[in-house]
Scaffold this motif. Structure first.
Motif: not given
Lengths: 120, 392
Positions: A90-92, A84, A24, A87-88
């Protein structure tokens, strides 16, 4: 197990395969991403070699292979919509999955608290 | 991760707070607005604010952006005679522009050329009663001042003057500034002395984004107050150097030090339009400027290479330094990308570079080398994004 590198990548280990992305902190520093180039599935990566490229409007950055292994999957959604990732991250917004040559190599990397301190 | 290529704009990873860097009068305002500060041309400057480069870029095209350009050089040329014509005549020896024909209250874009016809700097020259005001690039201001002082006759004083300089750019810029000063009747490239919040300011209707807009010179000690007043309007967002670079790239405007430099001539750079007819062959005052031999010859015969716009195919940005090839494989480089990145308004990569004249026609397919592969790019007319200037 979640680990971080001093090159601002994160790895989440599941079995012997790590999902890898940018932190992030890195995503915030880079700003809006406009282009991503990911390694090919099946590619053999050696720790420290350039594995992916992420580009913002103003700069291109290498993402290095944090450990050695074989690429098993890449995030096509991130390629088709690089914005995108921010936006996330460490995830998506993960980038690729790497079957590690030696999962024990994870132990040498930073944990979340150590990385938070490093990225200050 | 590590930066691979930062293009013409400051590198993202650069560390601010180097004590030797100069600060503009808006330094505190930048920090209050969440700016990320980077070193640029000896100054600590905002590369972006909390909104981010993409939002700042789009906001400027849709509404209005406020840019701190106080780092640029404002040079005033004052003739001892008090006649601006004397300064104009003298400056014509250094700039291939019709400055004697420049009316009071107007400015022109010009190029400071060297004896070999290269571009020392690009600048704006404005005529005011009894003086000329020249605005030059930040990185060149000391060299430009020395060049002017070396070549101008004794009776023309050249001084770098302190002051805040703000650019207000975008389709709503005139509405916003119009609430503070009488600027509605100004046309593109008009200059006018006005009072803003009681402070004496010099406003020009010009800019570096391709949008309608203004550059406003003001006393240093009033700059923050005026900038805050403009930013208080909901139409206005502060915009950093990152978006300044992507906006000017989409507008097809060259950046000195990247796209143009002493190694490029005005004709090669596609800036022949900035050479007034009065200074060309058959004009009232043909030549008589540094490098005129080469420049007049290139105007007559055409240059060997040209600066062109490039639209890379696909989505990968092609950045400054990438070699250009005529063919998809083999052969030696025929040119080089001088600026490149992603155009937020186009949603696609855009670049500029030099190619041989034979490859300079719009629609020509050339190839840029990127990470060991060759990517096709189509030569395109500039600007990439239509200009919004108020010419009428």
């Amino acid at each position: 197990m979640l680990r971080f590198t001093d090159e601002h990548e994160w790895l989440r280990l599941d079995g012997d395969t790590a999902t890898i992305g940018i932190t992030a902190h890195a995503a915030e520093q880079l700003g809006d991403l406009v282009f991503v180039e990911l390694p090919k599935v099946g590619a053999k990566l050696t720790k420290g070699e350039a594995a992916a490229v992420v580009e913002s409007v103003k700069a291109a950055s290498d993402v290095y292979a944090p450990l050695s292994g074989t690429v098993t999957e890449v995030n096509e959604a991130a390629v088709s919509d690089p914005a995108s990732i921010g936006g996330d991250p460490q995830g998506a917004g993960w980038l690729y999955r790497l079957k590690l040559d030696d999962p024990a190599d994870m132990d040498a990397l930073m944990d979340e608290a150590a990385y938070a301190d490093f990225a200050k | 991760m590590s930066p691979l290529a930062a293009g013409a704009s400051p590198p993202a990873a650069a560390k601010p707070e180097t004590p030797s860097l100069a600060r503009t009068p808006l330094h505190a305002l930048h920090l209050r607005n969440g700016a990320r500060m980077v070193p640029f041309a000896g100054y600590e400057m905002p590369v972006q604010y909390s909104a981010g480069l993409m939002a700042e870029h789009r906001h400027t095209r849709a509404s209005a952006g406020l840019f701190d350009v106080s780092h640029m050089g404002q040079i005033v040329l004052t003739p001892r005679s008090g006649e601006a014509d004397d300064a104009a005549r003298a400056l014509e020896a250094l700039i291939p522009v019709d400055l004697l024909g420049l009316p009071e209250g107007r400015q022109r874009y010009g190029l400071l050329t060297d004896p070999s016809g290269g571009i020392l700097d690009d600048l704006m020259v404005a005529r005011l009663p009894g003086r000329l005001v020249v605005v030059v690039n930040a990185a060149n201001k000391a060299a430009d001042l020395a060049h002017l002082r070396k070549h101008l006759p004794e009776g023309i004083a050249a001084e770098l003057v302190p002051g805040g300089l703000i650019a207000l750019q975008g389709p709503k810029a005139a509405d916003v500034l119009g609430r503070f000063a009488d600027i509605a009747t100004m046309r593109f490239m008009d200059v006018r002395e006005v009072a803003i919040l009681g402070a004496p300011c010099l406003v020009s209707r010009s800019g570096y984004t391709g949008e309608d807009g203004f550059e406003i010179a003001m006393p240093e000690d009033r700059a923050e107050e005026i900038a805050e007043a403009l930013l208080a309007d909901a139409s206005v967002l502060p915009v950093g150097l990152g978006a300044r670079d992507s906006l000017r790239l989409e507008a097809g405007l060259p950046l000195h030090g990247s796209d143009i430099d002493p190694g490029t001539s005005p004709v090669e750079a596609g800036l022949a339009w900035a050479i007034s007819s009065a200074r060309r062959q058959g004009g009232a005052r043909t030549g008589g400027f540094l490098g005129s031999e080469r420049i007049l010859s290139e105007l007559a015969r055409g240059p060997a290479r040209r600066r062109v716009g490039l639209r890379p195919e696909g989505r990968a940005p092609v950045r400054a330094g990438a070699p250009l090839f005529a063919e998809e494989s083999g052969g030696a480089p025929v040119g080089r990308v001088t600026s490149g990145g992603f155009g937020p308004s186009l949603g696609a990569p855009v670049a500029m570079g030099f190619v041989p004249t034979a490859l300079a026609a719009p629609g020509t397919r050339v190839f840029a080398e990127l990470r060991g592969a060759r990517l096709a790019a189509i030569v395109a007319t500039l600007p990439f994004v239509p200009a919004g200037f108020k010419r009428g």
